[in-house]
Design a protein around this motif. Structure first.
Motif, PDB file in Angstrom:
ATOM      1  N   ARG A   1      -4.274  11.299  -2.408  1.00  0.00           N
ATOM      2  CA  ARG A   1      -3.943  10.481  -1.258  1.00  0.00           C
ATOM      3  C   ARG A   1      -4.755   9.196  -1.299  1.00  0.00           C
ATOM      4  NH1 ARG A   1      -0.979  13.000   2.757  1.00  0.00           N
ATOM      5  NH2 ARG A   1      -1.099  15.283   2.873  1.00  0.00           N
ATOM      6  N   TRP A   2      -4.261   8.169  -0.631  1.00  0.00           N
ATOM      7  CA  TRP A   2      -4.993   6.913  -0.605  1.00  0.00           C
ATOM      8  C   TRP A   2      -6.209   6.971   0.310  1.00  0.00           C
ATOM      9  CZ3 TRP A   2      -5.529   3.878  -4.212  1.00  0.00           C
ATOM     10  CH2 TRP A   2      -6.011   2.585  -4.061  1.00  0.00           C
ATOM     11  N   SER A   3      -6.229   7.902   1.216  1.00  0.00           N
ATOM     12  CA  SER A   3      -7.400   8.088   2.067  1.00  0.00           C
ATOM     13  C   SER A   3      -7.720   9.570   2.121  1.00  0.00           C
ATOM     14  CB  SER A   3      -7.135   7.545   3.473  1.00  0.00           C
ATOM     15  OG  SER A   3      -6.053   8.254   4.065  1.00  0.00           O
TER      16      SER A   3
ATOM     17  N   ASN B   1      -7.622  -1.315  -5.658  1.00  0.00           N
ATOM     18  CA  ASN B   1      -6.235  -0.815  -5.684  1.00  0.00           C
ATOM     19  C   ASN B   1      -5.930  -0.122  -7.005  1.00  0.00           C
ATOM     20  OD1 ASN B   1      -5.526  -1.654  -3.117  1.00  0.00           O
ATOM     21  ND2 ASN B   1      -4.831  -3.656  -3.822  1.00  0.00           N
TER      22      ASN B   1
ATOM     23  N   ARG C   1      -9.846   7.323  -7.172  1.00  0.00           N
ATOM     24  CA  ARG C   1      -9.309   6.021  -6.791  1.00  0.00           C
ATOM     25  C   ARG C   1     -10.451   5.092  -6.398  1.00  0.00           C
ATOM     26  NH1 ARG C   1      -8.829   9.174  -2.108  1.00  0.00           N
ATOM     27  NH2 ARG C   1      -9.931   8.155  -0.397  1.00  0.00           N
ATOM     28  N   ASP C   2     -10.157   3.812  -6.492  1.00  0.00           N
ATOM     29  CA  ASP C   2     -11.054   2.764  -6.003  1.00  0.00           C
ATOM     30  C   ASP C   2     -10.200   1.894  -5.092  1.00  0.00           C
ATOM     31  OD1 ASP C   2     -12.534   0.431  -5.573  1.00  0.00           O
ATOM     32  OD2 ASP C   2     -13.510   0.568  -7.524  1.00  0.00           O
ATOM     33  N   ASN C   3     -10.333   2.118  -3.801  1.00  0.00           N
ATOM     34  CA  ASN C   3      -9.473   1.410  -2.848  1.00  0.00           C
ATOM     35  C   ASN C   3      -9.674  -0.096  -2.910  1.00  0.00           C
ATOM     36  OD1 ASN C   3      -8.962   4.044  -2.181  1.00  0.00           O
ATOM     37  ND2 ASN C   3      -9.154   3.740   0.012  1.00  0.00           N
TER      38      ASN C   3
ATOM     39  N   VAL D   1      -6.112   3.536  -9.371  1.00  0.00           N
ATOM     40  CA  VAL D   1      -6.212   4.988  -9.479  1.00  0.00           C
ATOM     41  C   VAL D   1      -6.537   5.324 -10.925  1.00  0.00           C
ATOM     42  CG1 VAL D   1      -4.981   7.174  -9.206  1.00  0.00           C
ATOM     43  CG2 VAL D   1      -4.566   5.306  -7.614  1.00  0.00           C
TER      44      VAL D   1
ATOM     45  N   THR E   1       0.846  -1.194   0.000  1.00  0.00           N
ATOM     46  CA  THR E   1       0.000   0.000   0.000  1.00  0.00           C
ATOM     47  C   THR E   1       0.881   1.243   0.000  1.00  0.00           C
ATOM     48  OG1 THR E   1      -0.098  -0.030   2.401  1.00  0.00           O
ATOM     49  CG2 THR E   1      -1.875  -1.152   1.206  1.00  0.00           C
TER      50      THR E   1
ATOM     51  N   SER F   1       0.233   7.838  -1.330  1.00  0.00           N
ATOM     52  CA  SER F   1      -0.347   8.668  -2.374  1.00  0.00           C
ATOM     53  C   SER F   1       0.058   8.147  -3.747  1.00  0.00           C
ATOM     54  CB  SER F   1       0.091  10.128  -2.228  1.00  0.00           C
ATOM     55  OG  SER F   1       1.482  10.243  -2.429  1.00  0.00           O
ATOM     56  N   TYR F   2      -0.696   8.572  -4.738  1.00  0.00           N
ATOM     57  CA  TYR F   2      -0.440   8.234  -6.133  1.00  0.00           C
ATOM     58  C   TYR F   2      -0.445   9.499  -6.964  1.00  0.00           C
ATOM     59  CZ  TYR F   2      -1.319   3.405  -4.889  1.00  0.00           C
ATOM     60  OH  TYR F   2      -1.257   2.170  -4.320  1.00  0.00           O
TER      61      TYR F   2
END
Length: 121
Positions: free
Chosen positions: A50-52, A75, A70-72, A77, A28, A31-32
Motif C-alpha cells: 500500500r502507499w501508506s 514516488n 517504498r519511498d513516498n 517502489v 498517486t 497500491s503497487y
C-alpha cells in the motif's frame, strides 16, 4: 500522463541479489505490485504494498527472499530480491492500482514496460 518506469534488472548468478525500482509519475495510487512473467507462462503475482501504512503481500515463492518497500518522497517502489534462483528468471513488471490492493493482475490499472531478470545456475 501516468508512467511507471522499472529499472534494476539484469543477469545474476544463483544465490545473488538484485534490487528493482519503479518510479511512478502522473498521479498517486492506492497500491503497487510487482508481477513477473516467464516465457510460456502466465503473469504471476510477486509482491504488493500500500502507499501508506505497513501492509504488504507476498507470493509464497517470494516470502523470506524478496522484500517490497517504498519511498513516498521519491514516488518509488522497490523489490529487493535475495537468494535468487534460476526459476526466478522472468520479466518483472511494476503495476499500480488506483483503488484496490491485492494479488490479481487484472485489477491493476497501470503497468510499466518490464525489466528482465535472468538468474544463471
Amino acid at each position: 500522463q501516468v508512467q511507471l518506469i522499472e529499472s534494476g534488472g539484469g543477469l545474476v548468478q544463483a544465490g545473488g541479489s538484485l534490487r528493482l525500482s519503479c518510479v511512478a509519475s502522473g498521479r498517486t495510487f492506492n497500491s503497487y505490485g510487482w508481477f513477473r512473467q516467464a516465457p510460456g507462462k502466465e503473469r504471476e503475482f510477486v509482491a504488493a504494498i500500500r502507499w501508506s501504512g505497513d501492509n504488504t503481500l507476498y507470493a509464497d515463492s517470494a516470502k523470506g527472499r524478496f522484500t517490497i518497500s517504498r519511498d513516498n518522497a521519491k514516488n518509488t517502489v522497490y523489490l529487493q530480491m535475495n537468494s535468487l534462483k534460476p526459476e526466478d528468471t522472468a520479466v518483472y513488471y511494476c503495476a499500480a492500482d488506483r483503488w484496490r490492493y491485492g494479488t490479481n493482475p487484472r485489477e491493476y490499472d497501470y503497468w510499466g514496460q518490464g525489466t528482465q531478470v535472468t538468474v544463471s545456475s
